[in-house]
Design a protein around this motif. Sequence first.
Motif, PDB file in Angstrom:
ATOM      1  N   ALA A   1       0.840  -1.200   0.000  1.00 20.00           N
ATOM      2  CA  ALA A   1       0.000   0.000   0.000  1.00 20.00           C
ATOM      3  C   ALA A   1       0.874   1.248   0.000  1.00 20.00           C
ATOM      4  N   PRO A   2       0.405   2.301  -0.665  1.00 18.08           N
ATOM      5  CA  PRO A   2       1.102   3.578  -0.552  1.00 18.08           C
ATOM      6  C   PRO A   2       0.717   4.256   0.766  1.00 18.08           C
ATOM      7  N   ALA A   3       1.731   4.755   1.485  1.00 18.31           N
ATOM      8  CA  ALA A   3       1.466   5.498   2.720  1.00 18.31           C
ATOM      9  C   ALA A   3       0.994   6.898   2.318  1.00 18.31           C
ATOM     10  N   MET A   4       0.127   7.445   3.000  1.00 14.50           N
ATOM     11  CA  MET A   4      -0.515   7.104   4.236  1.00 14.50           C
ATOM     12  C   MET A   4      -1.858   6.440   4.010  1.00 14.50           C
ATOM     13  N   GLY A   5      -2.580   6.865   2.981  1.00 13.31           N
ATOM     14  CA  GLY A   5      -3.967   6.452   2.819  1.00 13.31           C
ATOM     15  C   GLY A   5      -4.222   4.967   2.815  1.00 13.31           C
ATOM     16  N   GLY A   6      -3.340   4.186   2.213  1.00  7.32           N
ATOM     17  CA  GLY A   6      -3.588   2.761   2.092  1.00  7.32           C
ATOM     18  C   GLY A   6      -3.127   1.911   3.255  1.00  7.32           C
ATOM     19  N   LEU A   7      -2.460   2.513   4.243  1.00  6.92           N
ATOM     20  CA  LEU A   7      -1.852   1.714   5.313  1.00  6.92           C
ATOM     21  C   LEU A   7      -2.839   0.890   6.124  1.00  6.92           C
ATOM     22  N   VAL A   8      -3.817   1.535   6.718  1.00  2.80           N
ATOM     23  CA  VAL A   8      -4.741   0.829   7.608  1.00  2.80           C
ATOM     24  C   VAL A   8      -5.528  -0.223   6.836  1.00  2.80           C
ATOM     25  N   LEU A   9      -6.073   0.177   5.705  1.00  5.92           N
ATOM     26  CA  LEU A   9      -6.884  -0.743   4.907  1.00  5.92           C
ATOM     27  C   LEU A   9      -6.028  -1.857   4.314  1.00  5.92           C
ATOM     28  N   GLY A  10      -4.843  -1.526   3.833  1.00  4.94           N
ATOM     29  CA  GLY A  10      -3.951  -2.533   3.266  1.00  4.94           C
ATOM     30  C   GLY A  10      -3.561  -3.584   4.282  1.00  4.94           C
ATOM     31  N   GLN A  11      -3.258  -3.142   5.486  1.00  6.77           N
ATOM     32  CA  GLN A  11      -2.879  -4.091   6.524  1.00  6.77           C
ATOM     33  C   GLN A  11      -4.046  -5.023   6.861  1.00  6.77           C
ATOM     34  N   GLU A  12      -5.255  -4.479   6.906  1.00  7.59           N
ATOM     35  CA  GLU A  12      -6.421  -5.312   7.221  1.00  7.59           C
ATOM     36  C   GLU A  12      -6.725  -6.302   6.101  1.00  7.59           C
ATOM     37  N   VAL A  13      -6.614  -5.870   4.853  1.00 14.08           N
ATOM     38  CA  VAL A  13      -6.835  -6.793   3.734  1.00 14.08           C
ATOM     39  C   VAL A  13      -5.805  -7.917   3.809  1.00 14.08           C
ATOM     40  N   ALA A  14      -4.554  -7.571   4.067  1.00 17.90           N
ATOM     41  CA  ALA A  14      -3.506  -8.591   4.183  1.00 17.90           C
ATOM     42  C   ALA A  14      -3.809  -9.543   5.335  1.00 17.90           C
ATOM     43  N   ARG A  15      -4.258  -9.004   6.463  1.00 16.95           N
ATOM     44  CA  ARG A  15      -4.585  -9.855   7.615  1.00 16.95           C
ATOM     45  C   ARG A  15      -5.669 -10.862   7.247  1.00 16.95           C
ATOM     46  N   GLN A  16      -6.712 -10.368   6.578  1.00 15.15           N
ATOM     47  CA  GLN A  16      -7.821 -11.260   6.241  1.00 15.15           C
ATOM     48  C   GLN A  16      -7.464 -12.261   5.148  1.00 15.15           C
ATOM     49  N   LEU A  17      -6.498 -11.908   4.292  1.00 15.41           N
ATOM     50  CA  LEU A  17      -6.036 -12.845   3.269  1.00 15.41           C
ATOM     51  C   LEU A  17      -4.929 -13.756   3.804  1.00 15.41           C
ATOM     52  N   ARG A  18      -4.482 -13.484   5.043  1.00 11.11           N
ATOM     53  CA  ARG A  18      -3.357 -14.217   5.639  1.00 11.11           C
ATOM     54  C   ARG A  18      -2.099 -14.052   4.782  1.00 11.11           C
ATOM     55  N   SER A  19      -1.894 -12.806   4.314  1.00 12.96           N
ATOM     56  CA  SER A  19      -0.763 -12.461   3.462  1.00 12.96           C
ATOM     57  C   SER A  19       0.199 -11.544   4.201  1.00 12.96           C
ATOM     58  N   ARG A  20       1.356 -11.385   3.632  1.00 16.64           N
ATOM     59  CA  ARG A  20       2.333 -10.418   4.138  1.00 16.64           C
ATOM     60  C   ARG A  20       1.863  -9.014   3.762  1.00 16.64           C
ATOM     61  N   PHE A  21       2.256  -8.015   4.553  1.00 12.67           N
ATOM     62  CA  PHE A  21       1.911  -6.622   4.260  1.00 12.67           C
ATOM     63  C   PHE A  21       3.172  -5.762   4.292  1.00 12.67           C
ATOM     64  N   ILE A  22       3.353  -4.959   3.236  1.00  7.75           N
ATOM     65  CA  ILE A  22       4.434  -3.973   3.197  1.00  7.75           C
ATOM     66  C   ILE A  22       3.859  -2.676   2.634  1.00  7.75           C
ATOM     67  N   PHE A  23       4.649  -1.617   2.707  1.00  3.04           N
ATOM     68  CA  PHE A  23       4.176  -0.348   2.162  1.00  3.04           C
ATOM     69  C   PHE A  23       5.316   0.434   1.540  1.00  3.04           C
ATOM     70  N   VAL A  24       4.926   1.370   0.680  1.00  4.54           N
ATOM     71  CA  VAL A  24       5.862   2.335   0.114  1.00  4.54           C
ATOM     72  C   VAL A  24       5.531   3.682   0.739  1.00  4.54           C
ATOM     73  N   GLU A  25       6.550   4.529   0.819  1.00  3.12           N
ATOM     74  CA  GLU A  25       6.355   5.840   1.439  1.00  3.12           C
ATOM     75  C   GLU A  25       7.157   6.895   0.702  1.00  3.12           C
ATOM     76  N   LYS A  26       6.818   8.143   0.960  1.00  2.00           N
ATOM     77  CA  LYS A  26       7.478   9.239   0.267  1.00  2.00           C
ATOM     78  C   LYS A  26       8.890   9.475   0.793  1.00  2.00           C
ATOM     79  N   GLU A  27       9.774   9.711  -0.155  1.00  5.26           N
ATOM     80  CA  GLU A  27      11.130  10.153   0.148  1.00  5.26           C
ATOM     81  C   GLU A  27      11.493  11.128  -0.960  1.00  5.26           C
ATOM     82  N   ASP A  28      11.814  12.344  -0.582  1.00  8.90           N
ATOM     83  CA  ASP A  28      12.117  13.385  -1.566  1.00  8.90           C
ATOM     84  C   ASP A  28      11.000  13.546  -2.591  1.00  8.90           C
ATOM     85  N   GLY A  29       9.751  13.462  -2.120  1.00  8.60           N
ATOM     86  CA  GLY A  29       8.602  13.729  -2.957  1.00  8.60           C
ATOM     87  C   GLY A  29       8.104  12.584  -3.821  1.00  8.60           C
TER      88      GLY A  29
END
Length: 188
Positions: free
Chosen positions: A66-94
């Motif tokens: 999921a892209p941070a910030m908006g997708g973090l909470v929802l992405g983690q929950e989808v991963a939890r329910q799918l029993r999958s790993r969860f990672i995210f991307v975040e901004k660095e230098d825009g």
Amino acid sequence: MTESEVLQIFQDTGALLRGHFVLRSGLHSRQYFQCALALQQMPIVEKIGGALAEKVKQLEIATVIAPAMGGLVLGQEVARQLRSRFIFVEKEDGKLVLRRGFKISPGERMLVVEDVVTKGGRVQETIDIVRAHAGLVLGVAAAVDRSNGTVNLSVPFFSLLSLQVEAFEPGRLPADLAAMPVIKPGSK
């Protein structure tokens, strides 16, 4: 979960705002989905995440990203329910980057999760990052598709609520919208 039930959640939680907003895409709109207001309640996160997980379970996802910030909470929950790993991307230098030691294996089966998609810019950046690491993006899932299905991400796109929300280029605002004070919510 029906579209009307999802819309009702956003209305009941005050997450569907009305006024004059500048969206992350730079477009102006009379409506804004501040999903964080709905997703601060864990029973709502579980319900929306579960509905998205149900839509994508046939993809056999190994990792949700999921892209941070908006997708973090929802992405983690989808991963939890799918029993999958969860990672995210975040901004660095825009721009979005993969950090914090997260790795993507070649051929890894991945799903991108975002809260709201309008033009799909951050989702496309996330897809490009996965592909640059030789991962496979099997789909994108979002709570809200503000494009009403017009956004083209080159992979299957799943949403719980699809709306055509009026959005205007900055130089082409209707008089009533131009007369309102501008609010720029969300993450920068």
